[in-house]
Design an enzyme around this catalytic site. Structure first.
Site, PDB file in Angstrom:
ATOM      1  N   ASP A 209      15.401  26.523   6.425  1.00  0.00           N
ATOM      2  CA  ASP A 209      15.292  25.108   6.054  1.00  0.00           C
ATOM      3  C   ASP A 209      14.163  24.898   5.049  1.00  0.00           C
ATOM      4  O   ASP A 209      13.172  25.626   5.068  1.00  0.00           O
ATOM      5  CB  ASP A 209      15.045  24.271   7.326  1.00  0.00           C
ATOM      6  CG  ASP A 209      15.343  22.798   7.097  1.00  0.00           C
ATOM      7  OD1 ASP A 209      15.893  22.442   6.034  1.00  0.00           O
ATOM      8  OD2 ASP A 209      15.017  21.997   7.992  1.00  0.00           O
TER       9      ASP A 209
ATOM     10  N   ASN B 193      26.879  20.238   6.717  1.00  0.00           N
ATOM     11  CA  ASN B 193      26.500  20.328   5.293  1.00  0.00           C
ATOM     12  C   ASN B 193      27.635  19.912   4.351  1.00  0.00           C
ATOM     13  O   ASN B 193      27.388  19.606   3.179  1.00  0.00           O
ATOM     14  CB  ASN B 193      26.038  21.747   4.931  1.00  0.00           C
ATOM     15  CG  ASN B 193      24.651  22.084   5.434  1.00  0.00           C
ATOM     16  OD1 ASN B 193      24.327  23.254   5.642  1.00  0.00           O
ATOM     17  ND2 ASN B 193      23.804  21.081   5.630  1.00  0.00           N
TER      18      ASN B 193
END
Ligand code: FPP
Length: 246
Positions: free
Chosen positions: A21, A69
């Site tokens: 991340d 996503n």
């Protein structure tokens, strides 16, 4: 002494999972587009795979693209898919050289066809490699995975292949996309977020969680080794008390 020298090689985690991340923030910090962060993140993936091979980690699973996503702006989704395709093709030779097997989990049929085909190809040409298995979680959602497993078992019960009473943890886990991989002992998340974001929910029941502020494009093997040293200092009790462990 560096972190690598502090690692007890006899007590390595067999499987490490990583939530990569912070690519977007890393790029923004430098006044660049988000995709530049993802491209730089690939360099981290490469270094971490080599670090795993170097010390003998058998399984590495990275969250490369979550089912959620797909909701990102279409340009970013397309850029990530193109990056995935170019990376797996460019790295096939290095994976073979390092004796690394490529694997993928997730709702792979939802990926673009080129991605599906190239993944299948690189998985096939690395399938004999034995040093480390690199699993890419793609279009992956742990809740989706658990529901799929439940559906398969229900179908098997309905067709009387198995009895309802015979379903236990082992039988259930055998239906998950990770059925051939041991559960991770260590899960790392970069970028200061303290969440597991729908990643390997079943498999992390007893996993040690490690969070670092470092953004993924800055994360290198020395950071991985630091996480392993931290992991080795922990006492894993699995519900028992300290005195029962030795
Ligand atoms: C999270 O950062 C990262 C991703 C959603 C994608 C991870 C992809 C890569 C590292 C590159 C592709 C990988 C392979 C294996 C080819 P973010 O975009 O959520 O960052 P932010 O939270 O700072 O916005």
């Amino acid at each position: 002494m560096g972190y690598k020298e502090q690692i007890d090689i006899n007590r390595l985690p067999v499987h490490i999972a990583i939530i990569m991340d912070g690519n977007g923030r890393w790029a923004k910090n430098q006044g660049k587009f988000r995709v530049f962060g993802h491209e730089s993140g690939v360099l981290s993936v490469k270094d971490i795979v080599e670090g795993c091979v170097d010390i003998g980690i058998k399984y590495l699973t990275v969250y490369a693209f979550s089912a959620e996503n797909w909701n990102r702006p279409i340009d970013e989704v397309n850029a990530l898919m193109e990056l995935l395709i170019s990376t797996i093709n460019n790295e096939a030779e290095t994976l073979n050289k390092n004796n690394v097997r490529l694997n993928a989990i997730g709702d792979l049929k939802s990926l673009p066809q080129k991605c599906i085909d190239d993944l299948a190809n690189v998985m096939e040409i690395t399938s004999k490699n034995t040093k480390c298995t690199l699993t890419l979680a793609l279009s992956y959602s742990a809740k989706w995975e658990i529901i799929e497993a439940a559906k398969k078992l229900i179908t098997q019960v309905q067709s009387q292949e198995i009895n309802l009473e015979d379903i236990n943890e082992e039988v259930f886990a055998a239906q998950l996309t990770t059925h051939h991989i041991p559960d991770p002992e260590l899960m790392i998340r970069t970028s200061g977020e303290h969440r597991v974001s729908n990643f390997l929910l079943w498999q992390i029941a007893y996993t040690e969680l490690y969070f670092t502020e470092t953004l993924w494009p800055d994360f290198r093997r020395e950071d991985l080794f630091e996480a392993i040293v931290d992991f080795q200092k922990r006492e894993r009790r699995f519900g028992k008390i300290s005195e029962q462990l030795n």
